[in-house]
Design an enzyme around this catalytic site. Structure first.
Site, short mmCIF file in Angstrom:
data_model
loop_
_atom_site.label_atom_id
_atom_site.label_comp_id
_atom_site.label_asym_id
_atom_site.label_seq_id
_atom_site.Cartn_x
_atom_site.Cartn_y
_atom_site.Cartn_z
N SER A 90 0.82 -1.21 0.00
CA SER A 90 0.00 0.00 0.00
C SER A 90 0.86 1.26 0.00
CB SER A 90 -0.93 -0.01 1.21
OG SER A 90 -1.81 -1.12 1.18
N TYR A 97 -4.93 5.35 2.80
CA TYR A 97 -6.05 4.72 3.50
C TYR A 97 -5.67 3.30 3.90
CZ TYR A 97 -10.88 3.25 4.43
OH TYR A 97 -12.02 2.78 5.02
N CYS A 98 -5.17 2.51 2.94
CA CYS A 98 -4.82 1.12 3.24
C CYS A 98 -3.61 1.03 4.17
CB CYS A 98 -4.57 0.34 1.96
SG CYS A 98 -6.06 0.07 0.96
N VAL A 99 -2.68 1.97 4.05
CA VAL A 99 -1.55 1.99 4.99
C VAL A 99 -2.06 2.17 6.41
CG1 VAL A 99 0.52 3.23 5.71
CG2 VAL A 99 0.12 2.81 3.28
N HIS A 102 -3.95 -1.15 7.66
CA HIS A 102 -3.18 -2.38 7.85
C HIS A 102 -1.97 -2.17 8.76
CE1 HIS A 102 -5.87 -4.63 5.39
NE2 HIS A 102 -5.93 -3.57 4.60
#
Length: 327
Positions: A90, A97-99, A102
């Site tokens: 990511s 957002y994904c960083v 997760h």
């Protein structure tokens, strides 16, 4: 627990999705209802990166199958290792957002369990996680904002809120999930040659073969042939370097198409090669020609998966060891 958390977070979750209107849980039927039930039960909540696909039921099932069978399903690698790969991919795809999601989940897991031992990045499970997030990062950049946190949250409060978010996600993330449940949502399909890395792991082979078939069919429905051919040609010659920083690079590749297809071509190329450059203007230009939510989701899903498959092919053909393999 998943149903309770979904009810508590639903207004904020729905508000995060832009450009399309996701199906509300109370209105979900058929395949959408089946996917929502699994997501609530196994992910802990109706996650925005999944529900943004809901206007296109087959694409929704495909995206969930890839995510569930790669990240959640029990296997030879720990959830911590998989979350680390998800966060790393990511970052490489400029998907904040994904960083946030997760990295926060990984940090929460590491508070109660030992650090992951790592493993070969070319193992099928970790390749599957990488492929999934090369796909999801693009969809998230198009349809969601830069963070799951409220946009007006003070910067000083971000760290605390991300820790709280990770604690909320940790119970579901720590629970092992038997492989194969999401693959059953998709029609059986042959495994494409470029996904042969999954062939020795049945639940991955089933999920990725079915997902590829569903999204390829969506592309044939929603992406004009000339646009598909252009995107395929551009990806074949792309080394993965981010184009830009402006969108001026789009002018040359789309110039050979009829003017009516150029908005679609611009959206497809941006989604595949620079999804962080997609904005309201690009989407609105596309929707003047193709107004339906279903078409927009199928269109961007096809471009995202085409780029994700290329990214995995490129990484597997690289003869140099990756950071995971050197550790």
């Amino acid at each position: 627990m998943g149903e309770m958390l979904t009810k508590a977070t639903l207004p904020g979750v729905l508000a995060q999705v832009r450009h399309v209107t996701p199906v509300r849980p109370a209105a979900a039927q058929g395949l959408v209802a089946q996917v929502y039930a699994q997501v609530e039960r196994e992910f802990g909540m109706l996650a925005p990166p999944v529900i943004l696909h809901s206007p296109a039921p087959q694409t929704l099932a495909a995206s969930w199958a890839m995510l569930r069978e790669s990240l959640l399903a029990e296997g030879t690698h720990s959830r911590e290792t998989k979350e680390a790969v998800a966060a790393e991919v990511s970052r490489a795809n400029s998907c904040p957002y994904c960083v946030d999601v997760h990295q926060a989940t990984l940090d929460a897991l590491l508070r109660t369990r030992p650090a992951p031992a790592g493993g070969p990045a070319r193992s099928p499970e970790l390749v599957a996680v990488s492929a999934t997030f090369h796909y999801l990062n693009r969809m998230v950049n198009v349809f969601l904002g830069p963070s799951p946190l409220p946009p007006r949250l003070p910067v000083a409060a971000r760290g605390l809120m991300l820790r709280l978010f990770g604690l909320i996600m940790r119970p579901a993330a720590a629970k092992p999930r038997a492989p194969g449940a999401a693959a059953a949502l998709l029609a059986p399909a042959p495994l494409p040659a470029d996904l042969a890395w999954a062939r020795d792991v049945p639940h991955l082979a089933g999920a990725f073969a079915g997902a590829a078939a569903a999204i390829d069919a969506a592309g044939r429905r929603s992406v004009p042939q000339g646009v598909r051919e252009l995107v395929t040609s551009c990806l074949d010659g792309w080394d993965g370097t981010p184009p830009g920083p402006s969108r001026a690079w789009l002018a040359e590749p789309v110039s050979g198409l009829p003017p009516a297809q150029r908005p679609a071509a611009r959206l497809a190329l941006l989604t595949a090669m620079a999804s962080y450059q997609v904005d309201q203007e690009v989407v609105a230009e596309f929707r003047r020609q193709e107004p339906s939510d279903l078409t927009l989701v199928e269109f961007t899903a096809w471009a995202s998966l085409a780029a994700a498959r290329l990214a995995v092919r490129r990484s597997l053909s690289d003869s140099h060891p990756t950071p995971h393999e050197r550790t």
